[in-house]
Scaffold this motif. Structure first.
Motif, mmCIF file in Angstrom:
data_model
loop_
_atom_site.group_PDB
_atom_site.id
_atom_site.type_symbol
_atom_site.label_atom_id
_atom_site.label_comp_id
_atom_site.label_asym_id
_atom_site.label_seq_id
_atom_site.Cartn_x
_atom_site.Cartn_y
_atom_site.Cartn_z
ATOM 1 N N TYR A 193 47.248 37.303 45.306
ATOM 2 C CA TYR A 193 46.954 38.134 46.467
ATOM 3 C C TYR A 193 48.113 38.192 47.466
ATOM 4 C CZ TYR A 193 42.162 38.217 44.735
ATOM 5 O OH TYR A 193 41.048 38.401 43.959
ATOM 6 N N ASN A 194 48.992 37.216 47.415
ATOM 7 C CA ASN A 194 50.152 37.226 48.306
ATOM 8 C C ASN A 194 51.353 37.933 47.702
ATOM 9 O OD1 ASN A 194 48.822 35.849 50.331
ATOM 10 N ND2 ASN A 194 49.570 33.840 49.711
ATOM 11 N N ALA A 195 51.205 38.456 46.484
ATOM 12 C CA ALA A 195 52.326 39.116 45.816
ATOM 13 C C ALA A 195 52.720 40.399 46.534
ATOM 14 C CB ALA A 195 51.954 39.429 44.373
ATOM 15 N N ASP A 196 53.985 40.735 46.446
ATOM 16 C CA ASP A 196 54.473 41.972 47.033
ATOM 17 C C ASP A 196 54.267 43.163 46.104
ATOM 18 O OD1 ASP A 196 55.619 40.786 49.432
ATOM 19 O OD2 ASP A 196 57.082 39.898 48.082
ATOM 20 N N LEU A 197 54.331 42.913 44.810
ATOM 21 C CA LEU A 197 54.150 43.983 43.835
ATOM 22 C C LEU A 197 53.482 43.403 42.602
ATOM 23 C CD1 LEU A 197 54.719 46.945 42.971
ATOM 24 C CD2 LEU A 197 56.854 46.102 41.955
ATOM 25 N N ILE A 198 52.469 44.077 42.123
ATOM 26 C CA ILE A 198 51.742 43.619 40.943
ATOM 27 C C ILE A 198 51.912 44.654 39.842
ATOM 28 C CG2 ILE A 198 49.468 43.107 39.978
ATOM 29 C CD1 ILE A 198 48.659 42.174 42.800
ATOM 30 N N LEU A 199 52.432 44.240 38.701
ATOM 31 C CA LEU A 199 52.547 45.092 37.533
ATOM 32 C C LEU A 199 51.420 44.720 36.578
ATOM 33 C CD1 LEU A 199 56.405 44.934 36.926
ATOM 34 C CD2 LEU A 199 55.103 46.449 38.421
ATOM 35 N N SER A 200 50.544 45.667 36.327
ATOM 36 C CA SER A 200 49.364 45.401 35.519
ATOM 37 C C SER A 200 49.489 46.116 34.185
ATOM 38 C CB SER A 200 48.120 45.881 36.277
ATOM 39 O OG SER A 200 47.026 46.000 35.405
ATOM 40 N N ILE A 201 49.452 45.370 33.088
ATOM 41 C CA ILE A 201 49.637 45.962 31.761
ATOM 42 C C ILE A 201 48.307 45.992 31.023
ATOM 43 C CG2 ILE A 201 50.832 45.757 29.558
ATOM 44 C CD1 ILE A 201 53.128 44.462 30.971
ATOM 45 N N GLY A 202 47.814 47.187 30.761
ATOM 46 C CA GLY A 202 46.605 47.361 29.970
ATOM 47 C C GLY A 202 45.351 46.842 30.625
ATOM 48 N N SER A 203 45.153 47.105 31.908
ATOM 49 C CA SER A 203 44.019 46.520 32.622
ATOM 50 C C SER A 203 42.687 47.048 32.112
ATOM 51 C CB SER A 203 44.132 46.785 34.129
ATOM 52 O OG SER A 203 43.995 48.162 34.390
ATOM 53 N N MET A 204 41.691 46.177 32.081
ATOM 54 C CA MET A 204 40.318 46.545 31.733
ATOM 55 C C MET A 204 39.416 45.860 32.738
ATOM 56 S SD MET A 204 38.082 48.119 29.945
ATOM 57 C CE MET A 204 38.988 48.724 28.534
ATOM 58 N N ASN A 205 38.968 46.606 33.728
ATOM 59 C CA ASN A 205 38.245 46.020 34.850
ATOM 60 C C ASN A 205 36.739 45.957 34.595
ATOM 61 O OD1 ASN A 205 40.717 45.787 36.079
ATOM 62 N ND2 ASN A 205 40.480 47.625 37.308
ATOM 63 N N SER A 206 36.348 45.290 33.533
ATOM 64 C CA SER A 206 34.931 45.100 33.231
ATOM 65 C C SER A 206 34.390 43.929 34.046
ATOM 66 C CB SER A 206 34.733 44.834 31.737
ATOM 67 O OG SER A 206 35.354 43.617 31.366
ATOM 68 N N ASP A 207 33.067 43.734 33.993
ATOM 69 C CA ASP A 207 32.453 42.723 34.859
ATOM 70 C C ASP A 207 32.965 41.312 34.572
ATOM 71 O OD1 ASP A 207 31.251 42.774 32.381
ATOM 72 O OD2 ASP A 207 29.194 42.822 33.111
ATOM 73 N N PHE A 208 32.884 40.866 33.316
ATOM 74 C CA PHE A 208 33.312 39.502 32.994
ATOM 75 C C PHE A 208 34.810 39.316 33.200
ATOM 76 C CE2 PHE A 208 29.655 38.466 29.813
ATOM 77 C CZ PHE A 208 28.764 38.515 30.873
ATOM 78 N N ASN A 209 35.593 40.350 32.908
ATOM 79 C CA ASN A 209 37.046 40.218 32.988
ATOM 80 C C ASN A 209 37.553 40.169 34.420
ATOM 81 O OD1 ASN A 209 39.374 39.953 31.300
ATOM 82 N ND2 ASN A 209 40.019 42.001 31.889
ATOM 83 N N THR A 210 36.732 40.600 35.360
ATOM 84 C CA THR A 210 37.139 40.611 36.771
ATOM 85 C C THR A 210 36.399 39.576 37.603
ATOM 86 O OG1 THR A 210 35.489 42.295 37.315
ATOM 87 C CG2 THR A 210 37.679 43.081 36.658
#
Length: 365
Positions: A72-89
């Motif tokens: 959460y304190n990161a300046d930039l987040i690179l997200s590769i292949g995100s899957m924002n399902s319930d268990f995964n988040t």
């Protein structure tokens, strides 16, 4: 903008690793950029957790406090292949700002609030690796493996509770094994469990299907890799007949059955007093006997090793030591656990899902 954190989600990469050869490209990108790496639960095992840039599992509120703080304190987040399902988040408890997130997907790329269709990570990631600015590359010297130490109170120093189990289990899983974790307490238990080198994890984090794990354990037979099945008592009752196949095909699978007297995850979701989440108790550790161990066969069958029930930490460790030493045998460890004991990640996910549904309902009213 100063880059401090690299977050990896990986679901689409897992599917593309076979079809598109993405894993090699992702690893080259990681090593080129030298950014710290985080995995979501779906990606567990895709990168060696002893890799100098690996820094933990991120699943919203289910992550360790140190991982949450860093992400959460990161300046930039690179997200590769995100899957924002319930268990995964972690029960939709991600709090990632779109203002500092770039998402790479199979058929589009999202940069902050803008979506670029047909900008494919399979082509974009190699180009980005090649042209990554050298002036922002910094050798990552962070602390590895944000796994919080386990300190059991006096009450739990002998019985087998989840906090102990997931801390101790990796000591008995050899490198390059396959771990099949059933939906429920098992899959949540492995979230923050230390992963031995080369271990492949199979779970149902996306669909949440129960009962798949025992049959799925046969996947490792032709790869000559030891398979460890982590399954709850309720899920086992759906597919127990696959023990017959394990015996017939001469496997050396290790079945670790968590006996906590019913559908624990459902008890957390629907409260513990629903009668349908209580099940008939079985003599689980006698499964080999019931499915024909020792009977005259028309073909050779698996050689059975440990097949018993363990109730204390000492008994568990003794049984698992036998498992490690008897690599050619099939084993069945029935682990008796306290009812309504669960991994912290499961409890937090259920709480997060409830809050998410509550907010949705309030927005629609």
């Amino acid at each position: 903008m100063r880059i401090r954190c690299f977050l990896i989600y990986f679901l689409l990469i897992i599917s593309c690793a076979t079809r598109h050869g993405m894993m090699g490209k992702v690893l080259r990108f990681i090593e080129r950029t030298q950014l710290p790496v985080y995995l979501t639960p779906m990606a567990k095992g895709d990168i060696d957790e002893r890799h100098p840039q690996f820094h933990g599992i991120f699943a919203g509120n289910c992550s360790t406090e140190s991982v949450q703080k860093e992400v959460y304190n990161a300046d930039l987040i690179l997200s590769i292949g995100s899957m924002n399902s319930d268990f995964n988040t972690g029960g939709f408890t991600y709090r990632l700002s779109q203002k500092k997130a770039i998402e790479f997907h199979t058929y589009h790329t999202k940069i902050f609030y803008a979506v670029y269709d047909k900008v494919d990570m399979r082509e974009l990631l190699p180009d980005l690796t090649e042209h990554w600015p050298t002036n922002i590359i910094r050798q990552y010297n962070g602390t590895q493996n944000n796994i919080e130490p386990v300190i059991l109170d006096a009450k739990h120093q002998t019985e087998i509770v989840h906090e102990y189990l997931w801390h101790k289990l990796p000591d008995f899983i050899p490198e390059d094994s396959i771990v099949v974790a059933e939906t429920g307490t098992s899959e949540f238990g492995i979230f923050n469990m230390r992963a031995p080198k080369g271990v492949t994890f199979l779970t149902q984090i996306l669909w949440g299907s129960i009962g798949y794990s025992v049959g799925a354990a046969l996947v490792g037979k032709d790869d000559n890799r030891r398979v460890f099945v982590l399954v709850g008592d309720g899920s086992f009752q759906l597919v127990c007949q696959e023990i017959s196949s394990m015996l017939r095909f001469k496997t050396n699978i290790v079945i670790i059955l968590l006996n906590n007297d019913g559908y624990t995850i459902e008890k957390f979701i629907h409260e513990p007093d629903r009668a349908y989440n209580n099940i008939q108790m079985w003599r689980y550790h006698n499964s080999f006997e019931y499915f024909g161990d020792g009977l005259k066969q028309n073909r050779d069958q698996a050689i059975t090793g440990f097949a018993g029930q363990v109730k204390t930490q000492e008994e568990f460790e003794k049984a698992m030591t036998q498992v490690l030493n008897e690599t050619e045998k099939i084993h069945f460890i029935e682990v008796v656990m306290p009812a309504m004991d669960a991994p912290k990640s499961l409890v937090l996910t259920i709480e997060g899902t409830r809050e998410y549904k509550k907010r949705e309902q309030e927005e629609h009213e």
